[in-house]
Design a protein around this motif. Sequence first.
Motif, PDB file in Angstrom:
ATOM      1  N   MET A   1       0.846  -1.187   0.000  1.00 39.58           N
ATOM      2  CA  MET A   1       0.000   0.000   0.000  1.00 39.58           C
ATOM      3  C   MET A   1       0.884   1.240   0.000  1.00 39.58           C
ATOM      4  O   MET A   1       1.677   1.451   0.923  1.00 39.58           O
ATOM      5  N   LYS A   2       0.766   2.050  -1.038  1.00 44.95           N
ATOM      6  CA  LYS A   2       1.622   3.229  -1.191  1.00 44.95           C
ATOM      7  C   LYS A   2       1.464   4.206  -0.045  1.00 44.95           C
ATOM      8  O   LYS A   2       2.419   4.909   0.325  1.00 44.95           O
ATOM      9  N   CYS A   3       0.282   4.257   0.548  1.00 43.85           N
ATOM     10  CA  CYS A   3       0.013   5.255   1.583  1.00 43.85           C
ATOM     11  C   CYS A   3       0.695   4.941   2.913  1.00 43.85           C
ATOM     12  O   CYS A   3       0.759   5.800   3.795  1.00 43.85           O
ATOM     13  N   LEU A   4       1.207   3.726   3.086  1.00 42.49           N
ATOM     14  CA  LEU A   4       1.835   3.346   4.350  1.00 42.49           C
ATOM     15  C   LEU A   4       3.298   3.784   4.392  1.00 42.49           C
ATOM     16  O   LEU A   4       3.991   3.789   3.374  1.00 42.49           O
ATOM     17  N   GLY A   5       3.750   4.108   5.578  1.00 39.87           N
ATOM     18  CA  GLY A   5       5.139   4.568   5.737  1.00 39.87           C
ATOM     19  C   GLY A   5       6.180   3.507   5.456  1.00 39.87           C
ATOM     20  O   GLY A   5       7.346   3.831   5.231  1.00 39.87           O
ATOM     21  N   ASN A   6       5.768   2.229   5.462  1.00 41.35           N
ATOM     22  CA  ASN A   6       6.739   1.160   5.221  1.00 41.35           C
ATOM     23  C   ASN A   6       6.867   0.806   3.744  1.00 41.35           C
ATOM     24  O   ASN A   6       7.594  -0.125   3.393  1.00 41.35           O
ATOM     25  N   TYR A   7       6.173   1.519   2.885  1.00 44.85           N
ATOM     26  CA  TYR A   7       6.089   1.130   1.471  1.00 44.85           C
ATOM     27  C   TYR A   7       7.463   1.036   0.804  1.00 44.85           C
ATOM     28  O   TYR A   7       7.803  -0.001   0.207  1.00 44.85           O
ATOM     29  N   THR A   8       8.253   2.094   0.889  1.00 48.38           N
ATOM     30  CA  THR A   8       9.501   2.150   0.131  1.00 48.38           C
ATOM     31  C   THR A   8      10.484   1.072   0.559  1.00 48.38           C
ATOM     32  O   THR A   8      11.049   0.355  -0.278  1.00 48.38           O
ATOM     33  N   HIS A   9      10.689   0.916   1.872  1.00 46.82           N
ATOM     34  CA  HIS A   9      11.685  -0.075   2.288  1.00 46.82           C
ATOM     35  C   HIS A   9      11.178  -1.500   2.105  1.00 46.82           C
ATOM     36  O   HIS A   9      11.963  -2.416   1.859  1.00 46.82           O
ATOM     37  N   ASN A  10       9.870  -1.719   2.196  1.00 47.45           N
ATOM     38  CA  ASN A  10       9.341  -3.057   1.911  1.00 47.45           C
ATOM     39  C   ASN A  10       9.431  -3.376   0.418  1.00 47.45           C
ATOM     40  O   ASN A  10       9.680  -4.528   0.038  1.00 47.45           O
ATOM     41  N   ARG A  11       9.223  -2.380  -0.408  1.00 47.40           N
ATOM     42  CA  ARG A  11       9.387  -2.551  -1.864  1.00 47.40           C
ATOM     43  C   ARG A  11      10.806  -3.003  -2.187  1.00 47.40           C
ATOM     44  O   ARG A  11      11.008  -3.996  -2.907  1.00 47.40           O
ATOM     45  N   ASP A  12      11.785  -2.300  -1.649  1.00 49.09           N
ATOM     46  CA  ASP A  12      13.181  -2.631  -1.942  1.00 49.09           C
ATOM     47  C   ASP A  12      13.573  -3.970  -1.331  1.00 49.09           C
ATOM     48  O   ASP A  12      14.323  -4.741  -1.949  1.00 49.09           O
ATOM     49  N   ALA A  13      13.075  -4.261  -0.129  1.00 48.74           N
ATOM     50  CA  ALA A  13      13.387  -5.542   0.510  1.00 48.74           C
ATOM     51  C   ALA A  13      12.824  -6.701  -0.299  1.00 48.74           C
ATOM     52  O   ALA A  13      13.460  -7.758  -0.418  1.00 48.74           O
ATOM     53  N   ALA A  14      11.628  -6.521  -0.864  1.00 50.10           N
ATOM     54  CA  ALA A  14      11.015  -7.579  -1.684  1.00 50.10           C
ATOM     55  C   ALA A  14      11.852  -7.849  -2.926  1.00 50.10           C
ATOM     56  O   ALA A  14      12.049  -9.009  -3.316  1.00 50.10           O
ATOM     57  N   ILE A  15      12.341  -6.795  -3.550  1.00 48.45           N
ATOM     58  CA  ILE A  15      13.182  -6.956  -4.734  1.00 48.45           C
ATOM     59  C   ILE A  15      14.487  -7.650  -4.364  1.00 48.45           C
ATOM     60  O   ILE A  15      14.935  -8.584  -5.037  1.00 48.45           O
ATOM     61  N   GLU A  16      15.091  -7.218  -3.270  1.00 49.76           N
ATOM     62  CA  GLU A  16      16.367  -7.796  -2.836  1.00 49.76           C
ATOM     63  C   GLU A  16      16.233  -9.257  -2.433  1.00 49.76           C
ATOM     64  O   GLU A  16      17.157 -10.045  -2.648  1.00 49.76           O
TER      65      GLU A  16
END
Length: 227
Positions: free
Chosen positions: A129-144
Amino acid sequence: MKQAIREEFPHAFVPTFESAQQKNDWLHEVFDGSHEVRGPEKVRIPLMNGGMGVDISRKELVRRMTELGFMGTMSGAVLGWEATLQDLSAMTNEERMEYVRDADIQAVHSAGEYLKQYCDTGVKVLNLMKCLGNYTHNRDAAIESGGFDILVAGAGVANDLVKRMAEEDARDMHYILIVSAAKVAELYDRLVHPKRKRPGQKTREPAAFYLEDSDTAGGHLGPKDEG
C-alpha cells in the motif's frame, strides 16, 4: 473436486513448472500482451487470493495457494507488527519508527526465503500500500529478497515504480498497479513515456493494471451506497 474445477476452468490454474526459470518464461509470456483477456471466457490470468493485512494473507497462505495451483498473494502491510508488542516506551518516536521499519525489512526477507524454500516454482505476489510509511523499504526488501515474482501496489499513486522496476535488480520481477479509474492508468502511461526524458533515465511499463471500481469494490473501499 480439484480435478473437476481444473477441467472446467483450466485457465484459473497456474501450470506446473519443473524449474523457476520455466515459471519466469511463462510469466513473461502471460504479460507480454500476446494473450487476449477480454471477456470472462477468455481470461488467461490464473486466480489469486487478495493481499489482506495485517497478518491475514501470510506467507503460509501463499504457500498453500501455490500448492493448490493458484497464485499466492502476501500482504505487505506492517509485516513487522510483532515488534510493536514489546515495550517501546523508553524509545523516542524516531527510534520506534526505525525499530519497526527494521522489523518490517527483516520480515520481508524472511518471507522471501521461506517462499523460495517451499514453493520456488509457484507464483508469489506481494501486495503493498503506497500510503503506508513502510512502502519504500518493503518494496526494496522484496526486490532484494528474490522471493516474489510479482509486486502489486495500490492505495495511492506509486509513481516511483516506473523507474524503480526498470533498475537491473528488478528486471526479473513483474509489477501490477491497482487503479480506480482509466485516468490513473493514463497518468502512469505519461510517467512511463514522458515527453522529455533525461539522458540515461529508464522507465518500465507495468505488467498489468488491476481496476478496482469504487462502485462495486468491497474491502477498504466498501460498496457504493445505492440508498
